[in-house]
Enzyme design. Structure first.
Site, PDB file in Angstrom:
ATOM      1  N   LYS A  39       0.827  -1.216   0.000  1.00 21.45           N
ATOM      2  CA  LYS A  39       0.000   0.000   0.000  1.00 21.45           C
ATOM      3  C   LYS A  39       0.859   1.264   0.000  1.00 21.45           C
ATOM      4  CE  LYS A  39      -3.344  -2.991   0.673  1.00 21.45           C
ATOM      5  NZ  LYS A  39      -4.686  -3.205   0.241  1.00 21.45           N
TER       6      LYS A  39
HETATM    7  C1  PLP Z   1      -5.660  -4.121   1.058  1.00 25.52           C
HETATM    8  C2  PLP Z   1      -7.080  -3.781   1.114  1.00 25.52           C
HETATM    9  C3  PLP Z   1      -7.880  -4.129   2.220  1.00 25.52           C
HETATM   10  C4  PLP Z   1      -7.392  -5.019   3.318  1.00 25.52           C
HETATM   11  O1  PLP Z   1      -6.302  -4.541   4.029  1.00 25.52           O
HETATM   12  P1  PLP Z   1      -5.369  -5.564   4.817  1.00 25.52           P
HETATM   13  O2  PLP Z   1      -4.461  -4.671   5.593  1.00 25.52           O
HETATM   14  O3  PLP Z   1      -4.625  -6.383   3.810  1.00 25.52           O
HETATM   15  O4  PLP Z   1      -6.218  -6.404   5.694  1.00 25.52           O
HETATM   16  C5  PLP Z   1      -9.193  -3.691   2.234  1.00 25.52           C
HETATM   17  N1  PLP Z   1      -9.716  -2.967   1.222  1.00 25.52           N
HETATM   18  C6  PLP Z   1      -8.988  -2.628   0.147  1.00 25.52           C
HETATM   19  C7  PLP Z   1      -9.610  -1.791  -0.923  1.00 25.52           C
HETATM   20  C8  PLP Z   1      -7.648  -3.029   0.042  1.00 25.52           C
HETATM   21  O5  PLP Z   1      -6.937  -2.698  -1.035  1.00 25.52           O
END
Ligand code: PLP
EC number: 2.6.1.-
Length: 359
Positions: free
Chosen positions: A182
């Protein structure tokens, strides 16, 4: 000298000396679990978005679950979410015992279709989860008047604007993820944010199991550590420059795909894009299930690891029908590596491959 191109991974976390230094300081401090740095990270990110505060947790998935619980959503309640998204939002709805009501996306932006959301409203609808996919805000202006609390999912998008408002600043609650791929990465991690202090207090009570005023059966241990928060703070300092670099790369990629079979991301008027992903449409593909896989395999052989930006739409997992825009995205959308850690040689390699791209 070798002419064999090295493989360019689809994503790579940006870790710099400041992250390593910050993490080392925490290790030396002897205070590893949730502490003052978690609190500082919460304050800093909330201020960045323009909210009252945040509650850091161990993942974006946990943040979504906590957000739903804070809104007291459970058995007998419906939550609307788009089908074209990773499994996390759907799982969070299952975890609290509510029913997920899937809707289609806008064909051009990949984000939730406000008209589809409106048609899905019914007396049991308690919230809409609004992921801002790939760095582009969803149409918050059209979603707000539906009169249902919005949970903005900013896991992929920070600092982008919708009608002049930063993403994350509009909904009742906002969630973030700090997973390795991210915009801010701490390995794993997440946060629930809001402008409503009472909701934040409830979220705080849910993330830890001890020393509450009363026993809360829904409480669990989903805390973040100071080790992660230290890295998150270092990354937040670099966010403006890393977003600038993403924008510059996106401009170059967009110019490179001109005249090819790849269509660049669409940015509707009134929205800005921060390109956490550079997702192109492959036009002119054969109508066969693995036509896109062939394009990906060709890139792969040239040293470029591309991916489908969403592994599989939720409706396909669940055997549901009637999501033509999500189906079309799954058939034709391809994510091209774009991140600040790409060096100049790698960028040149990507651009050369994009210029020659054919379906
Ligand atoms: C990555 C992601 C999540 C989940 O996040 P995690 O930290 O991996 O649990 C939820 N929603 C979206 C849109 C994502 O890209």
């Amino acid at each position: 000298m070798t002419t064999v191109a090295r493989m360019i991974p689809h994503s790579r976390p940006s870790i710099e000396y400041s992250d390593i230094h910050a993490a080392t300081e925490v290790l030396r401090s002897g205070r590893l679990a949730q502490g003052p740095l978690v609190e500082r990270f919460e304050r800093r990110l909330a201020a960045d978005i323009g909210l009252a505060g945040g509650v850091a947790v161990n993942s974006g998935t946990s943040a979504l679950e906590v957000a739903l619980r804070v809104l007291d959503i459970g058995l007998g309640d419906e939550v609307i979410l788009p089908s074209y998204v990773c499994a996390a939002p759907w799982l969070a709805v299952q975890r609290v015992g509510a029913t997920a009501r899937l809707v289609d996306i806008e064909p051009e932006t990949y984000n939730i279709d406000p008209d589809a959301a409106r048609r899905a409203l019914n007396p049991t609808t308690r919230a809409i989860i609004v992921p801002h996919l790939f760095g582009l805000p969803a149409d918050l202006t059209a979603l707000e008047p539906l009169g249902v609390p919005l949970i903005e999912d900013c896991a992929q998008t920070l600092r982008a604007l919708e009608q002049g408002r930063p993403v994350g600043s509009v909904g009742r609650l906002t969630v973030c993820s700090f997973y390795a791929t991210k915009l801010l990465c701490t390995g794993e991690g997440g946060m629930v944010l809001s402008r409503d202090e009472a909701l934040l207090d409830q979220a705080r009570a849910l993330r830890e199991y001890d020393e509450g005023a009363a026993l809360t059966p829904a409480s669990t241990n989903v805390k973040m550590t100071d080790l992660q928060a230290a890295i998150g703070l270092a990354q937040l300092d670099r966010l403006p420059s890393s977003l600038e670099r993403r924008l510059e790369l996106a401009r170059n990629y967009t110019a490179a795909v001109k005249g090819t079979d790849l269509r660049p991301p669409v940015v509707p008027a009134g929205r800005s894009h921060v390109y956490s992903r550079f997702v192109v449409r492959v036009s002119g593909l054969r109508h066969e299930p693995d036509a896109l896989n062939d394009v990906m395999a060709r890139f792969e052989r040239s040293g470029l690891h591309c991916r489908k930006p969403v592994f599989r739409s939720l409706h396909r997992y669940l055997g549901l029908h009637g999501f033509p825009a999500a189906d079309e995205a799954e058939r034709t959308a391809l994510s091209i590596p774009l991140y600040p850690g790409l060096n100049d040689d790698e960028v040149a390699q990507v651009l050369a491959l994009l210029r020659g791209a054919r379906a």
